[in-house]
Design an enzyme around this catalytic site. Structure first.
Site, PDB file in Angstrom:
ATOM      1  N   SER A  51       4.674   2.608   7.964  1.00 16.62           N
ATOM      2  CA  SER A  51       4.300   1.436   7.172  1.00 16.62           C
ATOM      3  C   SER A  51       5.451   0.973   6.297  1.00 16.62           C
ATOM      4  CB  SER A  51       3.092   1.769   6.287  1.00 16.62           C
ATOM      5  OG  SER A  51       1.949   1.999   7.053  1.00 16.62           O
ATOM      6  N   ASP A  61       0.311  -7.661   1.518  1.00 16.97           N
ATOM      7  CA  ASP A  61       0.708  -6.251   1.634  1.00 16.97           C
ATOM      8  C   ASP A  61       2.230  -6.091   1.570  1.00 16.97           C
ATOM      9  OD1 ASP A  61       0.307  -3.539   1.762  1.00 16.97           O
ATOM     10  OD2 ASP A  61       0.102  -3.467   3.945  1.00 16.97           O
ATOM     11  N   HIS A  77       0.812  -1.218   0.000  1.00 14.84           N
ATOM     12  CA  HIS A  77       0.000   0.000   0.000  1.00 14.84           C
ATOM     13  C   HIS A  77       0.845   1.267   0.000  1.00 14.84           C
ATOM     14  CE1 HIS A  77       0.433  -0.110   4.513  1.00 14.84           C
ATOM     15  NE2 HIS A  77       0.408   1.196   4.356  1.00 14.84           N
TER      16      HIS A  77
END
Length: 367
Positions: free
Chosen positions: A211, A133, A103
């Protein structure tokens, strides 16, 4: 002297006398303004020294990733590159492969990777796997600027052990946060609604921009990739999730080699999950199609079919792969992802009230 000048001069002399008398007053009652004496702190505690050394060793392996989008200027109609978002990644090997979250790089027109020494490089996508992911980028940088992180094992983790997260929250320079493993074997949903299992939960502060960054153990080994937080406000609420390194170490080499995860295939299609209860079938994947000449067909698996009289002809329900229970199609895909095309697995199937085990040589999914 003219009378008009006498009064101002007199007032000036009086003011000067008052000031001189004030400075001559004793210091009693006045606040002392000199700096305080610095107290020596002594040596740092052992755990502080450990934190400092861990950040010193791991920091050069952590990178900042900028996701760049193309935008057309309204007036000039020129196309410009503008930052769309940012995240964190880390060096996988000396060949310049960088691991991050899918992402973080999703929908990017261009990507830039900034190393710990602030040198910046254009990055290319090598491969991505939205189901977990994960994504891999590559940059052309000198090997001495690409120290890979040591790889640990998420299988060895226990609740309560210390963990460390390094990242670039809110686009800031590298930060270090500490915490513990709060829970293991959590389940979260990926961006394409696949279930990610075996997830690590931590209370180490993880904020937007962290992230894709590494979660480390106290030895500085990679044990997970920070991916999500549980927070209505979007800021750290003490509940962060990381993809376990055992999954990362299984997927990343395949992304580097093939550019995608070539999922092993059985060559089957499944009935909707709610049909199992309607037909009074056991939990598992009920087959509605079996590809002719595919792995399942060669192993003798049969789909459910509509009979000439309108009834249902019994077919096979896959209930386990290598004795690991399979309750849904998502479970089946997760089990298959642990294998490579060409490997043989034992499939437990149910048909008309009877179970049997069948060896199946896995094929490869199409792109």
């Amino acid at each position: 002297m003219r009378p008009t000048l006498r009064l101002p001069l007199l007032l000036a002399f009086v003011l000067l006398a008052v000031l001189l008398s004030w400075w001559a007053m004793p210091t009693n009652g006045r606040t002392e303004a000199s700096p305080r004496t610095v107290t020596p702190r002594g040596p740092l505690a052992a755990d502080e020294l450990g934190n400092i050394e861990l950040f010193r060793r791991a920091g050069p392996s952590v990178v900042h990733i900028t996701n760049i989008a193309l935008q057309r200027d309204f007036f000039s109609m020129n196309v410009q590159q503008v930052p769309r978002g940012s995240g964190t990644g880390f060096v996988w090997d000396e060949q310049g492969h960088i691991v991050t979250n899918f992402h973080v790089v999703q929908g990017a027109n261009a990507l830039r990777v900034t190393l710990a020494d602030q040198s910046s490089y254009a990055a290319k996508k090598v491969g991505e796997f939205p189901d977990r992911d994960l994504a891999v980028l590559r940059i052309e940088a000198p090997k001495d600027k690409l120290p890979p992180l040591a790889i640990g094992s998420s299988r060895e983790l226990v609740v309560g052990q210390k963990v460390f997260a390094i990242g670039n929250p809110f686009g800031l320079d590298q930060t270090l946060t500490t915490g513990i493993v709060s829970a293991l074997n959590r389940e979260i949903e990926s961006f394409n609604e696949r279930t990610i299992r075996g997830v690590i939960q931590t209370d180490a502060a993880i904020n937007p921009g962290n992230s894709g960054g590494p979660l480390l153990d106290s030895a500085g080994r990679l044990i997970g990739v920070n991916t999500q937080i549980a927070s209505p406000s979007g800021a750290s609420a003490g509940i962060g999730f990381a993809i376990p390194v055992d999954e990362v170490n299984r997927i990343v080499p395949r992304l580097i080699r093939d550019g995608r995860l070539v999922r092993p295939a059985l060559g089957v299609s499944a009935l909707p999950e709610n049909v199992n209860a309607t037909l009074k079938l056991p939990k598992g994947v009920a087959l509605v199609q079996v590809a002719p000449g595919g792995p399942a067909a060669r192993a003798g698996l049969q789909p459910f079919k509509r009979a000439d009289d309108g009834g249902v002809m019994q077919g096979d329900v896959i209930t386990a792969i290598n004795d690991e229970p399979v309750a849904t199609l998502d479970d089946l895909l997760t089990q298959l992802e642990r294998h490579q095309p060409g490997e043989t697995v034992n499939v437990t199937v149910w048909r008309a009230g009877k179970s049997r085990k069948q060896s199946v040589v896995l094929g490869a999914s199409s792109p």
